[in-house]
Design an enzyme around this catalytic site. Structure first.
Site, mmCIF file in Angstrom:
data_model
loop_
_atom_site.group_PDB
_atom_site.id
_atom_site.type_symbol
_atom_site.label_atom_id
_atom_site.label_comp_id
_atom_site.label_asym_id
_atom_site.label_seq_id
_atom_site.Cartn_x
_atom_site.Cartn_y
_atom_site.Cartn_z
ATOM 1 N N ARG A 1 0.892 -1.212 0.023
ATOM 2 C CA ARG A 1 -0.177 0.017 0.021
ATOM 3 C C ARG A 1 0.851 1.255 0.121
ATOM 4 N NH1 ARG A 1 -3.295 -0.189 5.045
ATOM 5 N NH2 ARG A 1 -1.549 -1.598 5.628
ATOM 6 N N LYS B 1 10.093 -17.681 8.703
ATOM 7 C CA LYS B 1 10.377 -19.218 9.270
ATOM 8 C C LYS B 1 9.619 -19.881 8.309
ATOM 9 C CE LYS B 1 6.822 -17.399 11.281
ATOM 10 N NZ LYS B 1 6.476 -16.446 12.303
ATOM 11 N N GLU C 1 18.179 -14.907 11.641
ATOM 12 C CA GLU C 1 18.049 -15.196 13.156
ATOM 13 C C GLU C 1 16.520 -14.670 13.453
ATOM 14 O OE1 GLU C 1 20.868 -15.554 15.263
ATOM 15 O OE2 GLU C 1 18.769 -16.157 16.308
ATOM 16 N N VAL D 1 13.428 -17.610 13.975
ATOM 17 C CA VAL D 1 13.163 -18.133 15.084
ATOM 18 C C VAL D 1 13.281 -17.277 16.495
ATOM 19 C CG1 VAL D 1 13.476 -20.476 16.446
ATOM 20 C CG2 VAL D 1 13.929 -20.246 13.681
ATOM 21 N N GLY E 1 -4.008 -8.285 21.118
ATOM 22 C CA GLY E 1 -3.410 -8.347 20.113
ATOM 23 C C GLY E 1 -2.217 -9.293 19.832
ATOM 24 N N GLU F 1 -3.712 -13.765 16.215
ATOM 25 C CA GLU F 1 -4.213 -13.007 15.122
ATOM 26 C C GLU F 1 -5.631 -13.195 15.117
ATOM 27 O OE1 GLU F 1 -1.710 -13.483 11.556
ATOM 28 O OE2 GLU F 1 -0.039 -13.580 12.753
ATOM 29 N N ASP G 1 3.281 -22.774 13.243
ATOM 30 C CA ASP G 1 4.499 -21.762 13.353
ATOM 31 C C ASP G 1 5.626 -22.497 14.272
ATOM 32 O OD1 ASP G 1 5.272 -18.826 13.749
ATOM 33 O OD2 ASP G 1 5.356 -19.530 15.694
ATOM 34 N N LYS H 1 9.673 -23.392 13.287
ATOM 35 C CA LYS H 1 10.727 -23.216 13.806
ATOM 36 C C LYS H 1 11.531 -24.357 14.454
ATOM 37 C CE LYS H 1 8.391 -18.821 15.547
ATOM 38 N NZ LYS H 1 7.609 -18.353 16.246
ATOM 39 N N GLY I 1 7.258 -9.591 17.944
ATOM 40 C CA GLY I 1 6.913 -7.906 18.075
ATOM 41 C C GLY I 1 7.821 -7.301 17.204
HETATM 42 N N1 HSE Z 1 2.994 -15.734 15.913
HETATM 43 C C1 HSE Z 1 4.372 -16.141 16.511
HETATM 44 C C2 HSE Z 1 4.188 -16.052 18.031
HETATM 45 C C3 HSE Z 1 5.223 -14.898 16.269
HETATM 46 O O1 HSE Z 1 3.168 -15.850 18.526
HETATM 47 O O2 HSE Z 1 5.340 -16.427 18.569
HETATM 48 C C4 HSE Z 1 6.069 -15.212 14.787
HETATM 49 O O3 HSE Z 1 6.664 -16.206 14.741
#
Ligand code: HSE
Length: 429
Positions: free
Chosen positions: A48, A106, A130, A133, A188, A191, A202, A206, A305
C-alpha cells in the site's frame, strides 16, 4: 571507513519492516562504525504505497518489489513480508542479481531452506535468518557458530508467544481455552485467524529450522510431528498441578540415545514447575539447548513484536554487510551429518493418561494388564470414584509413542473404559 554506502532494499514495511527502517535511521552512525561503511536504505517495497510511513522518504517507496531486487546495485535485501510467495521468488531474484539476503521468514526457510541455501552458495551470497526463530533471541547464530565445536543433543523450547500467553492465562486463572484465546485476541497477541499459532504450524516451522542447524541434518517441515494446543482443558491444568507440573506447547528436537537418528516434534506437554521453562510467562519464548561439552544453556526473551524482531534482523544485516566488505560469506548450510529423522512412534517419553472408567472390581487390574501387554510400565495411578464411575489418572515410565498409542487403542476397546479424557506427554524431567 569506506564512505560509499552499502545499499539495502527492504521488502515489507509492516510491524517489523518499519522498525528495521527506524533503527537503520536512528542508529545510522553506530551501524556505520560497526560495519566499517554506511548503510543506506535504497528502496522499500510495500503493498500500500499511499500509507503514511513516518521517517521513510516517500521517494524510496515502491510497489514493484521485483524491479527493486533486480536493480543490480543492492547489496542486501531484507525480506520481512513472510509467506512462501512472492518471498521465495524475490529472494531467488535477489541472489541472482548480486544481493545477499536477510530474512525473518520461518515458513519459507522451513520449507525451502535447502534450495535457498544452495542458490546462495552457488551465487556467493549470504542467507541469514536469525529473526525467523524466536524474535530477538539469538539462537541461529549460537547454534551455527558458538556451538559449532560442540555436539548438540537436544533443543527444547517454547517458540510461540501466542500459545504461551494462552496457556499461561489458563494456568494462572483457571480459564478455558476459548476464554484465554479471546483475551489473547483482544490484546493483539493472537491474530484474527490464530490457526498457525494454536495448531502448532508456526512452532513446527521453527523446530524444523532449529533441528536442521543443531544436528547438521536436513529436517523438513513434514518431518516435524505436530499437535496443536486447542484441546488442552482446564481439567488438564488441574491434573498437571496435582503432579507439580504446568502445561506448555513445546518444540523438542532430539538426537537419539545411540546418536544415529534425530526427531523433531511440537505438542503440548506437562513440565515440572521446577523446570526453568515452566516459569516462562506471557508471550515470552525460551529455548533450552543441551550439548555434550556445554551442558545446559537457556536462551530467553521476546519471541515476537516489531522492535525485538528488528533487533535480530539488524544483527544479521550488520553481519552480512561485514562479510560483504571483507569479500567473504558467512557460514552457510550444514547438513553433512545426514542423520535420518525418525517418526514420532520412535520417540520415547513419559505419558499422563486420564481415563473415565467403571468403578467396579477388577477394572484397575484390566487397565494395568493392557499397559503391561504393550510393554508400558506404570509409574503412578490415581483414582477418584463417584456413583459407579471413576476417573483414573495413569502416569507411565518412559515408553515409545508407538507403544503408548497401542495401549490407548486397546484401552478404548475395553467395555469398562468409558472414554480416554486426555493423553499428555510429560517432558523436562
Ligand atoms: N506468531 C508468533 C508467536 C510470532 O506468537 O510467537 C512469529 O513467529
Amino acid at each position: 571507513m569506506r564512505t560509499r554506502p552499502l545499499k539495502v532494499a527492504l521488502l515489507g514495511c509492516g510491524v517489523v519492516g518499519s522498525e528495521v527502517a527506524r533503527i537503520m535511521t536512528t542508529h545510522a552512525d553506530d551501524l556505520a562504525a560497526r560495519i566499517g561503511a554506511p548503510v543506506e536504505l535504497a528502496g522499500v517495497a510495500v503493498r500500500r504505497p499511499t500509507k503514511v510511513r513516518e521517517g521513510i522518504d516517500p521517494s524510496l517507496v515502491t510497489t514493484d518489489a521485483t524491479a527493486l531486487v533486480k536493480r543490480g546495485d543492492i547489496d542486501v535485501v531484507v525480506e520481512v513480508i513472510g509467506g512462501i510467495e512472492p518471498a521465495r521468488s524475490l529472494i531467488t531474484t535477489a541472489f541472482e542479481h548480486g544481493a545477499s539476503v536477510v530474512s525473518a521468514n520461518k515458513a519459507l526457510l522451513a520449507q525451502d531452506g535447502a534450495a535457498l541455501h544452495a542458490l546462495a552458495e552457488e551465487q556467493g551470497r549470504d542467507l541469514y535468518y536469525e529473526a525467523a526463530v524466536a524474535g530477538a533471541i539469538p539462537l541461529i547464530r549460537p547454534l551455527r557458530e558458538s556451538l559449532a565445536g560442540d555436539k548438540v543433543n537436544r533443543v527444547l523450547g517454547i517458540v510461540n508467544g501466542t500459545t504461551n500467553f494462552i496457556l499461561d492465562k489458563m494456568d494462572s486463572t483457571g480459564a478455558g481455552y476459548q476464554e484465554a484465546l479471546d483475551e489473547a485476541t483482544a490484546l493483539g497477541y493472537a491474530e484474527a485467524d490464530p490457526t498457525a499459532d494454536v495448531e502448532g504450524f508456526d512452532a513446527a516451522a521453527k523446530a524444523a529450522i532449529l533441528a536442521g542447524i543443531a544436528f547438521h541434518t536436513r529436517v523438513r517441515l513434514d518431518d516435524v510431528y505436530r499437535e496443536g494446543m486447542t484441546e488442552v482443558t482446564a481439567a488438564d491444568f488441574a491434573s498437571a498441578k496435582e503432579m507439580g507440573c504446568t502445561i506448555k506447547l513445546l518444540a523438542i528436537c532430539e538426537r537419539a540415545a545411540d546418536g544415529g537418528s534425530v526427531t523433531a516434534r511440537v505438542h503440548p506437554a506437562m513440565i515440572p514447575l521446577s523446570h526453568p521453562l515452566a516459569s516462562v510467562r506471557g508471550a515470552y519464548n525460551a529455548v533450552f539447548v543441551e550439548s555434550d561439552a556445554s551442558g545446559q544453556l537457556m536462551f530467553y526473551g521476546p519471541g515476537a513484536g516489531g522492535a525485538p524482531t528488528a533487533s535480530a534482523v539488524l544483527g544479521d544485516l550488520v553481519a552480512v554487510c561485514r562479510n560483504k566488505l571483507s569479500g567473504a560469506t558467512g557460514p552457510g548450510d550444514s547438513a553433512y551429518a545426514q542423520l535420518p529423522v525418525s517418526p514420532m512412534g520412535e520417540v520415547v517419553t513419559r505419558y499422563h493418561i486420564s481415563l473415565d472408567v467403571a468403578d467396579k472390581p477388577g477394572v484397575l487390574a484390566q487397565v494395568a494388564t493392557v499397559f503391561a501387554e504393550h510393554g508400558v510400565s506404570i509409574d503412578t495411578v490415581r483414582q477418584q470414584g463417584k456413583d459407579g464411575e471413576a476417573s483414573l489418572v495413569v502416569v507411565t515410565h518412559r515408553a515409545s509413542d508407538a507403544s503408548l498409542n497401542g495401549t490407548v487403542e486397546a484401552l478404548r476397546n475395553l467395555d469398562t473404559v468409558r472414554g480416554v479424557a486426555s493423553i499428555m506427554r510429560v517432558e523436562g524431567e
